[in-house]
Design a protein around this motif. Structure first.
Motif, PDB file in Angstrom:
ATOM      1  N   PRO A   9       0.822  -1.211   0.000  1.00  0.00           N
ATOM      2  CA  PRO A   9       0.000   0.000   0.000  1.00  0.00           C
ATOM      3  C   PRO A   9       0.857   1.263   0.000  1.00  0.00           C
ATOM      4  N   GLY A  10       0.292   2.330  -0.494  1.00  0.00           N
ATOM      5  CA  GLY A  10       0.974   3.615  -0.460  1.00  0.00           C
ATOM      6  C   GLY A  10       0.761   4.322   0.866  1.00  0.00           C
ATOM      7  N   GLU A  11       1.636   5.271   1.156  1.00  0.00           N
ATOM      8  CA  GLU A  11       1.549   6.020   2.408  1.00  0.00           C
ATOM      9  C   GLU A  11       0.234   6.785   2.520  1.00  0.00           C
ATOM     10  N   ARG A  34      -0.107   7.081  13.601  1.00  0.00           N
ATOM     11  CA  ARG A  34      -0.453   6.776  12.221  1.00  0.00           C
ATOM     12  C   ARG A  34       0.486   5.718  11.662  1.00  0.00           C
ATOM     13  N   LEU A  35      -0.070   4.813  10.888  1.00  0.00           N
ATOM     14  CA  LEU A  35       0.729   3.858  10.127  1.00  0.00           C
ATOM     15  C   LEU A  35       1.157   4.568   8.849  1.00  0.00           C
ATOM     16  N   THR A  36       2.468   4.624   8.584  1.00  0.00           N
ATOM     17  CA  THR A  36       2.958   5.352   7.410  1.00  0.00           C
ATOM     18  C   THR A  36       3.671   4.468   6.398  1.00  0.00           C
ATOM     19  N   HIS A  37       4.023   3.237   6.805  1.00  0.00           N
ATOM     20  CA  HIS A  37       4.674   2.318   5.866  1.00  0.00           C
ATOM     21  C   HIS A  37       4.360   0.890   6.282  1.00  0.00           C
ATOM     22  N   TYR A  38       4.096   0.045   5.271  1.00  0.00           N
ATOM     23  CA  TYR A  38       3.932  -1.389   5.490  1.00  0.00           C
ATOM     24  C   TYR A  38       4.544  -2.120   4.305  1.00  0.00           C
TER      25      TYR A  38
END
Length: 154
Positions: A9-11, A34-38
């Protein structure tokens, strides 16, 4: 409208996720923002340190709060995988061990920290990860953390 690749997914998409939907913890015990990278190898979160956070003491975010922030960053990864990839509910996890903990500093209330978690190994519901917490260019914390996730059937 294009479909979202949940495995990559994108940021912009990640920032729209309500972090509360990924974690077993709820306020006032939520220590990530916040989740910003996966990706398959890890995650990154961004957290604003609120002055009324239960782990802020004398204007600084405590070591305990930093460790909980790291653990919840790991939990956000598990929550993301469960919700968006496996289509399962939130799982409860526990910290099994914290090793090689180095604390170089503590963020202040009002600061925004970035926490990165990289998987070293996953086996039988256990995750061993390397984690760092940074404030701008300053590395505040580095550690290895081992987490165990309880099966939903138990």
């Amino acid at each position: 409208m294009t479909a979202i690749d949940y495995n990559n997914p994108g940021e912009d998409f990640l920032r729209t996720i309500d972090i509360h939907t990924l974690l077993p913890q709820q306020e006032p015990f939520v220590m990530v923002g916040r989740l910003t990278h996966y990706d398959d190898s890890g995650v990154e979160t961004e957290t604003d340190i609120a002055p009324d956070n239960i782990f802020v003491d004398n204007g600084a975010f405590s070591t305990t709060g930093l460790i909980e922030n790291i653990a919840q960053t790991c939990a956000a990864r598990i929550g993301y995988v469960n919700k968006y990839i496996l289509k399962k509910g939130v799982q409860i996890g526990v910290i099994g061990a914290v090793r090689k903990l180095r604390v170089n500093g503590h963020p202040k209330a009002g600061d925004t920290i970035v926490t990165k978690m990289s998987i070293i190994e996953e086996l039988l519901g256990m995750t061993l990860a390397m984690a760092t917490v940074s404030l701008g260019d300053d590395l505040l914390v580095s550690t290895q953390i081992k987490l165990a996730v309880k099966n939903q059937d138990e």
